[in-house]
Scaffold this motif. Structure first.
Motif, PDB file in Angstrom:
ATOM      1  N   ALA A 243     -16.191 100.177 154.549  1.00  0.00           N
ATOM      2  CA  ALA A 243     -15.929  99.413 155.699  1.00  0.00           C
ATOM      3  C   ALA A 243     -14.776  99.425 156.571  1.00  0.00           C
ATOM      4  CB  ALA A 243     -16.175  97.848 155.512  1.00  0.00           C
ATOM      5  N   ASP A 244     -13.749 100.029 155.932  1.00  0.00           N
ATOM      6  CA  ASP A 244     -12.370 100.098 156.766  1.00  0.00           C
ATOM      7  C   ASP A 244     -12.683 101.438 157.603  1.00  0.00           C
ATOM      8  OD1 ASP A 244     -11.165  97.989 155.332  1.00  0.00           O
ATOM      9  OD2 ASP A 244     -10.343  99.304 153.801  1.00  0.00           O
ATOM     10  N   LEU A 245     -13.152 102.439 157.159  1.00  0.00           N
ATOM     11  CA  LEU A 245     -13.058 103.519 157.955  1.00  0.00           C
ATOM     12  C   LEU A 245     -14.280 103.236 159.110  1.00  0.00           C
ATOM     13  CD1 LEU A 245     -12.672 106.366 158.539  1.00  0.00           C
ATOM     14  CD2 LEU A 245     -14.204 107.407 156.745  1.00  0.00           C
ATOM     15  N   ASN A 246     -15.305 102.744 158.724  1.00  0.00           N
ATOM     16  CA  ASN A 246     -16.367 102.339 159.642  1.00  0.00           C
ATOM     17  C   ASN A 246     -16.022 101.643 160.832  1.00  0.00           C
ATOM     18  OD1 ASN A 246     -19.480 102.582 160.412  1.00  0.00           O
ATOM     19  ND2 ASN A 246     -19.212 100.260 160.013  1.00  0.00           N
ATOM     20  N   ARG A 247     -15.235 100.516 160.583  1.00  0.00           N
ATOM     21  CA  ARG A 247     -14.752  99.821 161.655  1.00  0.00           C
ATOM     22  C   ARG A 247     -13.631 100.392 162.459  1.00  0.00           C
ATOM     23  NH1 ARG A 247     -14.614  94.284 163.248  1.00  0.00           N
ATOM     24  NH2 ARG A 247     -13.573  94.322 165.261  1.00  0.00           N
ATOM     25  N   LEU A 248     -12.940 101.242 162.074  1.00  0.00           N
ATOM     26  CA  LEU A 248     -11.878 102.040 162.440  1.00  0.00           C
ATOM     27  C   LEU A 248     -12.867 102.953 163.583  1.00  0.00           C
ATOM     28  CD1 LEU A 248      -9.040 102.963 163.212  1.00  0.00           C
ATOM     29  CD2 LEU A 248      -9.444 104.729 161.432  1.00  0.00           C
ATOM     30  N   ARG A 249     -13.820 103.725 163.101  1.00  0.00           N
ATOM     31  CA  ARG A 249     -14.585 104.560 163.932  1.00  0.00           C
ATOM     32  C   ARG A 249     -15.430 103.662 164.995  1.00  0.00           C
ATOM     33  NH1 ARG A 249     -17.559 108.150 159.152  1.00  0.00           N
ATOM     34  NH2 ARG A 249     -15.889 109.663 159.224  1.00  0.00           N
ATOM     35  N   ARG A 250     -15.928 102.484 164.717  1.00  0.00           N
ATOM     36  CA  ARG A 250     -16.545 101.701 165.763  1.00  0.00           C
ATOM     37  C   ARG A 250     -15.508 101.443 166.808  1.00  0.00           C
ATOM     38  NH1 ARG A 250     -20.924  97.539 163.657  1.00  0.00           N
ATOM     39  NH2 ARG A 250     -20.916  97.051 165.956  1.00  0.00           N
ATOM     40  N   ASP A 251     -14.520 100.894 166.496  1.00  0.00           N
ATOM     41  CA  ASP A 251     -13.150 100.650 167.641  1.00  0.00           C
ATOM     42  C   ASP A 251     -13.084 101.798 168.506  1.00  0.00           C
ATOM     43  OD1 ASP A 251     -13.240  98.262 166.478  1.00  0.00           O
ATOM     44  OD2 ASP A 251     -11.182  98.766 165.390  1.00  0.00           O
ATOM     45  N   ARG A 252     -13.598 102.995 168.211  1.00  0.00           N
ATOM     46  CA  ARG A 252     -13.123 104.152 168.891  1.00  0.00           C
ATOM     47  C   ARG A 252     -14.522 104.559 169.691  1.00  0.00           C
ATOM     48  NH1 ARG A 252     -10.225 108.037 164.535  1.00  0.00           N
ATOM     49  NH2 ARG A 252      -8.391 107.075 164.663  1.00  0.00           N
ATOM     50  N   GLY A 253     -15.709 103.617 169.699  1.00  0.00           N
ATOM     51  CA  GLY A 253     -16.913 103.955 169.983  1.00  0.00           C
ATOM     52  C   GLY A 253     -17.879 104.986 169.264  1.00  0.00           C
ATOM     53  N   GLN A 254     -17.393 105.257 167.856  1.00  0.00           N
ATOM     54  CA  GLN A 254     -18.201 106.196 166.950  1.00  0.00           C
ATOM     55  C   GLN A 254     -19.147 105.391 166.066  1.00  0.00           C
ATOM     56  OE1 GLN A 254     -15.259 108.292 164.911  1.00  0.00           O
ATOM     57  NE2 GLN A 254     -14.471 109.414 166.933  1.00  0.00           N
ATOM     58  N   TYR A 255     -20.535 105.196 166.609  1.00  0.00           N
ATOM     59  CA  TYR A 255     -21.117 104.209 165.651  1.00  0.00           C
ATOM     60  C   TYR A 255     -22.118 105.183 164.623  1.00  0.00           C
ATOM     61  CZ  TYR A 255     -19.936 100.553 168.774  1.00  0.00           C
ATOM     62  OH  TYR A 255     -19.439  99.479 169.519  1.00  0.00           O
ATOM     63  N   LEU A 256     -21.354 105.678 163.616  1.00  0.00           N
ATOM     64  CA  LEU A 256     -22.009 106.426 162.637  1.00  0.00           C
ATOM     65  C   LEU A 256     -22.316 105.811 161.473  1.00  0.00           C
ATOM     66  CD1 LEU A 256     -19.064 109.187 162.578  1.00  0.00           C
ATOM     67  CD2 LEU A 256     -21.053 109.230 163.946  1.00  0.00           C
ATOM     68  N   PRO A 257     -23.386 106.279 160.810  1.00  0.00           N
ATOM     69  CA  PRO A 257     -23.706 105.839 159.328  1.00  0.00           C
ATOM     70  C   PRO A 257     -22.357 105.306 158.480  1.00  0.00           C
ATOM     71  CG  PRO A 257     -24.934 107.797 159.929  1.00  0.00           C
ATOM     72  CD  PRO A 257     -24.091 107.670 160.719  1.00  0.00           C
ATOM     73  N   LEU A 258     -22.773 104.536 158.029  1.00  0.00           N
ATOM     74  CA  LEU A 258     -21.433 104.033 156.800  1.00  0.00           C
ATOM     75  C   LEU A 258     -21.147 105.018 155.831  1.00  0.00           C
ATOM     76  CD1 LEU A 258     -20.118 101.344 156.195  1.00  0.00           C
ATOM     77  CD2 LEU A 258     -21.710 100.951 154.293  1.00  0.00           C
ATOM     78  N   PRO A 259     -19.894 105.561 155.816  1.00  0.00           N
ATOM     79  CA  PRO A 259     -19.379 106.404 154.997  1.00  0.00           C
ATOM     80  C   PRO A 259     -19.464 106.094 153.455  1.00  0.00           C
ATOM     81  CG  PRO A 259     -17.571 105.473 155.924  1.00  0.00           C
ATOM     82  CD  PRO A 259     -18.731 104.835 156.584  1.00  0.00           C
ATOM     83  N   SER A 260     -19.491 107.111 152.479  1.00  0.00           N
ATOM     84  CA  SER A 260     -19.161 106.476 150.958  1.00  0.00           C
ATOM     85  C   SER A 260     -17.618 106.323 150.843  1.00  0.00           C
ATOM     86  CB  SER A 260     -19.693 107.821 150.328  1.00  0.00           C
ATOM     87  OG  SER A 260     -18.652 108.827 150.541  1.00  0.00           O
ATOM     88  N   PRO A 261     -17.363 105.405 149.780  1.00  0.00           N
ATOM     89  CA  PRO A 261     -16.029 105.179 149.469  1.00  0.00           C
ATOM     90  C   PRO A 261     -15.290 106.521 149.178  1.00  0.00           C
ATOM     91  CG  PRO A 261     -17.342 103.788 148.158  1.00  0.00           C
ATOM     92  CD  PRO A 261     -18.377 104.851 149.015  1.00  0.00           C
ATOM     93  N   GLU A 262     -15.853 107.693 148.721  1.00  0.00           N
ATOM     94  CA  GLU A 262     -15.230 108.840 148.498  1.00  0.00           C
ATOM     95  C   GLU A 262     -14.841 109.631 149.616  1.00  0.00           C
ATOM     96  OE1 GLU A 262     -17.355 107.676 145.105  1.00  0.00           O
ATOM     97  OE2 GLU A 262     -18.284 107.864 146.836  1.00  0.00           O
TER      98      GLU A 262
END
Length: 337
Positions: A243-262
């Motif tokens: 969720a941390d990486l996903n939110r960082l990407r969304r704040d940049r306009g990158q709406y990618l699938p949720l990444p794995s913890p790894e």
């Protein structure tokens, strides 16, 4: 403890295709029904590779058909994208098929980018600015049948006409949403998980200024929060890295699938990015059941929320189900159910 509900985005991950994400939503709804959650809401988003469901009304019918007790609704229908008559007809149908179990949550935003919003609305009348209030009023008029004398809609009936609209909730993340919900006398759900406005101020303002109406006799406020629970704080933190990486990407306009913890844990964060993750954690509650309860209790109490609605976005479907199970136990839902 207040009742617990679920907001589901049908999350797409780097290992879970959209079709599987939709089936996971149905599986999770069955799980929530058994655990004693009060309601299960589906969101509407378009052109987002991280969200599988653009049509909450279709998902509501599928989920209500395979559950027994839980209320199922939209969190929400983005009213700018739809003709009010269509919304009235579809939710009256759902209410007719599943009486007393449907909720109609309405949002003011289109739930997408400008180009997609235009594609959704290009066949509708061109209107400048925010026409949400006009659309909301029309939706209410399809129920009350109080169109002015001579209005052409007096000859149009939203079917099935022997079934009322389900309870209407207004969704929001601002002071305006709280004010509007109180003024029109409807239920109000505040999106703490992405709002910049203070949840306590919004929900207490709504409660203080609520005006009873035919839609709702007393204020009903839902606090929607993002939560990730695991058996230990360490495991919850590992899950939350996605969720941390996903939110960082969304704040940049990158709406990618949720990444794995790894993938998330291997990401080379800069100092500024780590600071952004820390700031974003103010909207995400992570930990063991005891840790999460300790974190959210002050917010629940201060906001005087009648209900807490939880969104849990983690990479593994079984871990997500486990998170909701642990939270249900912490709130005493299993015993109540």
């Amino acid at each position: 403890m207040p009742p617990l509900s679920i907001l589901d985005l049908s999350v797409v991950t780097s290992a879970t295709k959209p079709a599987t994400a939709l089936r996971n939503s149905i599986d999770l709804a069955r799980h929530a029904d058994r655990l004693g959650y009060v309601r299960y809401w589906l969101a509407e988003h378009h052109n987002l590779s991280s969200v599988a469901s653009p049509s909450p009304d279709l998902m509501i019918g599928q989920i209500a058909a395979v559950t027994e007790r839980i209320r199922v609704g939209s969190g929400g229908v983005m009213l700018p994208n739809h003709a009010p008559l269509v919304v009235a007809e579809r939710f009256k149908m759902l209410e007719a098929l599943f009486p007393g179990r449907i909720d109609l949550g309405l949002g003011r935003a289109p739930g997408t980018d400008r180009a997609t919003s235009y594609a959704l609305r290009q066949r509708l009348l061109d209107r400048d600015g925010d026409d949400f209030l006009e659309r909301l009023q029309e939706l209410m008029l399809w129920e009350t049948r109080e169109f002015p004398a001579g209005h052409p809609f007096n000859n149009v009936v939203a079917m099935p006409d022997d079934t009322p609209l389900p309870p209407i909730w207004l969704l929001g993340s601002s002071d305006y949403s709280a004010q509007l919900s109180a003024q029109v006398g409807m239920g109000f759900a505040f999106a703490h998980h992405f709002a910049s406005y203070d949840a306590v101020e919004a929900l207490t303002h709504y409660r203080r200024h609520f005006q009873p109406s035919r839609w709702c006799a007393t204020p009903r406020g839902i606090l929607a929060i993002a939560v990730i629970v695991a058996d230990t704080d360490e495991e919850a933190e590992r899950l939350a890295s996605s969720a941390d990486l996903n939110r960082l990407r969304r704040d940049r306009g990158q709406y990618l699938p949720l990444p794995s913890p790894e993938e998330a844990l291997a990401y080379p964060y800069t100092e500024n990015e780590r600071a952004a993750v820390t700031r974003n954690r103010s909207r995400l509650f992570v930990g063991s059941p005891a840790t999460v309860l300790h974190k959210i209790q002050p917010l629940m109490s201060a906001s005087e929320a009648d209900e807490v609605m939880v969104i849990t976005a983690v990479f593994d479907h079984e871990a997500r189900k486990r998170s909701y199970s642990l939270l249900a136990d912490a709130f005493g839902l299993a015993k109540a159910a």
